[in-house]
Scaffold this motif. Structure first.
Motif, PDB file in Angstrom:
ATOM      1  N   VAL A   1      49.527 -22.146  -4.044  1.00 52.86           N
ATOM      2  CA  VAL A   1      50.679 -21.694  -3.263  1.00 52.86           C
ATOM      3  C   VAL A   1      50.423 -21.904  -1.777  1.00 52.86           C
ATOM      4  N   THR A   2      51.293 -22.699  -1.161  1.00 52.33           N
ATOM      5  CA  THR A   2      51.215 -22.971   0.270  1.00 52.33           C
ATOM      6  C   THR A   2      52.484 -22.463   0.941  1.00 52.33           C
ATOM      7  N   THR A   3      52.313 -21.651   1.970  1.00 50.17           N
ATOM      8  CA  THR A   3      53.457 -21.096   2.701  1.00 50.17           C
ATOM      9  C   THR A   3      53.465 -21.645   4.112  1.00 50.17           C
ATOM     10  N   GLY A   4      54.566 -22.295   4.484  1.00 53.44           N
ATOM     11  CA  GLY A   4      54.698 -22.806   5.840  1.00 53.44           C
ATOM     12  C   GLY A   4      55.190 -21.723   6.787  1.00 53.44           C
ATOM     13  N   VAL A   5      54.564 -21.625   7.953  1.00 55.38           N
ATOM     14  CA  VAL A   5      54.943 -20.631   8.958  1.00 55.38           C
ATOM     15  C   VAL A   5      55.119 -21.342  10.301  1.00 55.38           C
ATOM     16  N   THR A   6      56.287 -21.184  10.904  1.00 55.69           N
ATOM     17  CA  THR A   6      56.532 -21.765  12.218  1.00 55.69           C
ATOM     18  C   THR A   6      55.735 -20.996  13.267  1.00 55.69           C
ATOM     19  N   CYS A   7      54.923 -21.733  14.013  1.00 56.90           N
ATOM     20  CA  CYS A   7      54.038 -21.128  15.021  1.00 56.90           C
ATOM     21  C   CYS A   7      54.291 -21.766  16.382  1.00 56.90           C
ATOM     22  N   CYS A   8      54.205 -20.965  17.410  1.00 54.68           N
ATOM     23  CA  CYS A   8      54.273 -21.482  18.768  1.00 54.68           C
ATOM     24  C   CYS A   8      53.531 -20.521  19.686  1.00 54.68           C
ATOM     25  N   VAL A   9      52.412 -20.978  20.220  1.00 55.11           N
ATOM     26  CA  VAL A   9      51.561 -20.142  21.073  1.00 55.11           C
ATOM     27  C   VAL A   9      51.435 -20.819  22.429  1.00 55.11           C
ATOM     28  N   LEU A  10      52.013 -20.198  23.447  1.00 55.61           N
ATOM     29  CA  LEU A  10      52.031 -20.782  24.780  1.00 55.61           C
ATOM     30  C   LEU A  10      51.709 -19.725  25.829  1.00 55.61           C
ATOM     31  N   ASP A  11      51.308 -20.193  27.000  1.00 55.55           N
ATOM     32  CA  ASP A  11      51.118 -19.266  28.104  1.00 55.55           C
ATOM     33  C   ASP A  11      52.441 -18.604  28.469  1.00 55.55           C
ATOM     34  N   ASP A  12      53.517 -19.368  28.382  1.00 57.98           N
ATOM     35  CA  ASP A  12      54.853 -18.847  28.615  1.00 57.98           C
ATOM     36  C   ASP A  12      55.398 -18.341  27.280  1.00 57.98           C
ATOM     37  N   THR A  13      55.220 -17.053  27.004  1.00 50.33           N
ATOM     38  CA  THR A  13      55.589 -16.518  25.698  1.00 50.33           C
ATOM     39  C   THR A  13      57.107 -16.526  25.475  1.00 50.33           C
ATOM     40  N   ASP A  14      57.891 -16.419  26.544  1.00 55.16           N
ATOM     41  CA  ASP A  14      59.344 -16.505  26.397  1.00 55.16           C
ATOM     42  C   ASP A  14      59.745 -17.898  25.919  1.00 55.16           C
ATOM     43  N   ARG A  15      59.104 -18.905  26.460  1.00 59.52           N
ATOM     44  CA  ARG A  15      59.359 -20.288  26.029  1.00 59.52           C
ATOM     45  C   ARG A  15      58.978 -20.450  24.552  1.00 59.52           C
ATOM     46  N   ALA A  16      57.861 -19.860  24.148  1.00 57.06           N
ATOM     47  CA  ALA A  16      57.424 -19.968  22.749  1.00 57.06           C
ATOM     48  C   ALA A  16      58.457 -19.366  21.807  1.00 57.06           C
ATOM     49  N   ARG A  17      58.970 -18.204  22.165  1.00 59.66           N
ATOM     50  CA  ARG A  17      59.952 -17.552  21.301  1.00 59.66           C
ATOM     51  C   ARG A  17      61.266 -18.324  21.278  1.00 59.66           C
ATOM     52  N   GLU A  18      61.652 -18.866  22.404  1.00 58.80           N
ATOM     53  CA  GLU A  18      62.906 -19.609  22.446  1.00 58.80           C
ATOM     54  C   GLU A  18      62.819 -20.893  21.620  1.00 58.80           C
ATOM     55  N   LEU A  19      61.692 -21.580  21.678  1.00 60.00           N
ATOM     56  CA  LEU A  19      61.514 -22.773  20.852  1.00 60.00           C
ATOM     57  C   LEU A  19      61.596 -22.430  19.369  1.00 60.00           C
ATOM     58  N   ALA A  20      60.945 -21.343  18.978  1.00 54.42           N
ATOM     59  CA  ALA A  20      60.982 -20.929  17.579  1.00 54.42           C
ATOM     60  C   ALA A  20      62.395 -20.520  17.171  1.00 54.42           C
ATOM     61  N   ARG A  21      63.100 -19.834  18.056  1.00 51.20           N
ATOM     62  CA  ARG A  21      64.474 -19.401  17.761  1.00 51.20           C
ATOM     63  C   ARG A  21      65.380 -20.623  17.546  1.00 51.20           C
ATOM     64  N   GLN A  22      65.266 -21.610  18.422  1.00 53.20           N
ATOM     65  CA  GLN A  22      66.061 -22.824  18.281  1.00 53.20           C
ATOM     66  C   GLN A  22      65.739 -23.554  16.975  1.00 53.20           C
ATOM     67  N   HIS A  23      64.479 -23.566  16.614  1.00 48.03           N
ATOM     68  CA  HIS A  23      64.049 -24.246  15.389  1.00 48.03           C
ATOM     69  C   HIS A  23      64.644 -23.582  14.152  1.00 48.03           C
ATOM     70  N   VAL A  24      64.517 -22.274  14.066  1.00 49.50           N
ATOM     71  CA  VAL A  24      65.038 -21.558  12.900  1.00 49.50           C
ATOM     72  C   VAL A  24      66.550 -21.690  12.832  1.00 49.50           C
ATOM     73  N   ALA A  25      67.227 -21.546  13.960  1.00 50.51           N
ATOM     74  CA  ALA A  25      68.688 -21.639  13.972  1.00 50.51           C
ATOM     75  C   ALA A  25      69.154 -23.015  13.522  1.00 50.51           C
ATOM     76  N   PHE A  26      68.451 -24.051  13.937  1.00 57.61           N
ATOM     77  CA  PHE A  26      68.816 -25.413  13.519  1.00 57.61           C
ATOM     78  C   PHE A  26      68.739 -25.557  12.009  1.00 57.61           C
ATOM     79  N   TYR A  27      67.671 -25.065  11.409  1.00 55.30           N
ATOM     80  CA  TYR A  27      67.524 -25.222   9.962  1.00 55.30           C
ATOM     81  C   TYR A  27      68.505 -24.349   9.191  1.00 55.30           C
TER      82      TYR A  27
END
Length: 334
Positions: free
Chosen positions: A211-237
């Motif tokens: 069993v392999t589970t994919g998890v979207t990850c984004c770790v950046l110095d700019d944590t707001d940017r990391a969350r926004e990138l992840a939000r855009q990714h999930v919304a697109f899918y």
């Protein structure tokens, strides 16, 4: 111990070399497997060959090759060849994809995806055995094919995707592995029950299914940017790639998935992003600073039955952001 894999970026990359560089970085960082998607960029088989030739230890896998645009016999040939090229490190990931890809991109009818996937796996197994392939199914009827080379040793595992209960149950019955995405830790637990039910129907142990589970990850110095990138990714899918991801979230109790999907389909992208709240984002992704992201991944590792976590990246992330995230959550990074 839970393996840590990497699911290479789905967004367009500048060169094949850049994808190979990610794979080499993952190998140096201790990742167990590098999975390559086949979406709207380069074909996966050619790139997987380059990855295999320029690495030594990391496993490489397709996640996923769809079961429509290549015949089962060709998929078997491909798996045998990539197993040879990689010196036994290849894992074949298959799945039906969805109508948006199969009908719109490939011009093929998207009919009976579960049966087609099941029969494809059966035929690929026959091909990889080295014996003559004789198959009489509902989707495929073929005879007389046989590899004109030695069958691969060891036989590469055949792993499938699936999001709904019946699809996951089918994986439990016949596949060597199952790949789940768009799932929270509790969502994975629910699907593991489907694996167990399928394994029982197939008279096998659930432990036979990796069993392999994919998890979207984004770790950046700019944590707001990391969350926004992840939000855009999930919304697109959820909004733009058919109804599978929307339905997966609804099954897990996130009613806002319908609002996200409908807003995106209406062209209201900003509203779709607003509908995707922080709670859902935190439940589903590992984003922010390194400590927060690692804690999120540990929630998945605590689920009994998950064998590997595949770290994936938002489609809008730059090369530098992908590398920073990959390094931050690499095995042993903490």
């Amino acid at each position: 111990m839970t393996d840590r894999d990497v699911h290479l970026p789905v967004a367009a990359q500048p060169t094949v070399d850049s994808i190979v560089d990610y794979t080499q970085r993952a190998e140096a960082g201790g990742y167990d497997c590098a999975w390559l998607p086949e979406t709207w960029g380069r074909d996966a088989v050619t790139v997987l060959t380059a990855m295999a030739e320029r690495t030594d230890e990391i496993a490489i896998g397709s996640s996923i090759l769809n079961t429509y645009s290549r015949s089962p016999a060709l998929l078997g040939q491909t798996a045998a060849t990539l197993q040879e090229v990689s010196d036994g490190r290849f894992r074949l990931g298959l799945g039906p994809s969805g109508p948006a890809v199969i009908e719109n991109w490939h011009g093929l009818a998207y009919g009976n995806p579960l049966k087609r996937t099941r029969e494809t796996v059966d035929i690929v197994r026959q091909v990889l055995s080295g014996e003559a392939v004789d198959y009489d199914g509902d989707e495929f009827d073929l005879a007389g094919f046989r590899l004109r080379c030695a069958p691969p040793e060891p036989t590469p595992p055949i792993e499938v995707t699936g999001m709904g209960p019946k699809a996951v149950e089918l994986a439990g019955r016949f596949a060597d592995g199952w790949h789940g995405i768009m799932l929270t830790p509790d969502g994975v637990r629910d699907r593991l029950e489907d694996i167990e039910r399928g394994a029982e129907l197939g008279e096998r142990s659930p432990e036979d299914v990796h069993v392999t589970t994919g998890v979207t990850c984004c770790v950046l110095d700019d944590t707001d940017r990391a969350r926004e990138l992840a939000r855009q990714h999930v919304a697109f899918y959820v909004g733009g790639m058919g109804t599978f991801y929307r339905d997966a979230l609804e099954r897990q109790g996130y009613d806002e998935a319908t609002e996200i999907h409908d807003a995106w389909q209406a062209g209201e992208r900003e509203r779709a992003l607003e509908c995707l709240g922080d709670d859902l984002l935190s439940d589903l992704c590992a984003v922010g600073d390194p400590e927060s992201a690692r804690e999120s991944l540990e929630r998945y590792e605590a689920v009994d039955g998950i064998d590997a976590i595949a770290v994936s990246f938002p489609r809008g992330a730059t090369e530098a952001e992908v590398r920073q995230t990959m390094d931050a959550v690499a095995p042993g990074a903490d």
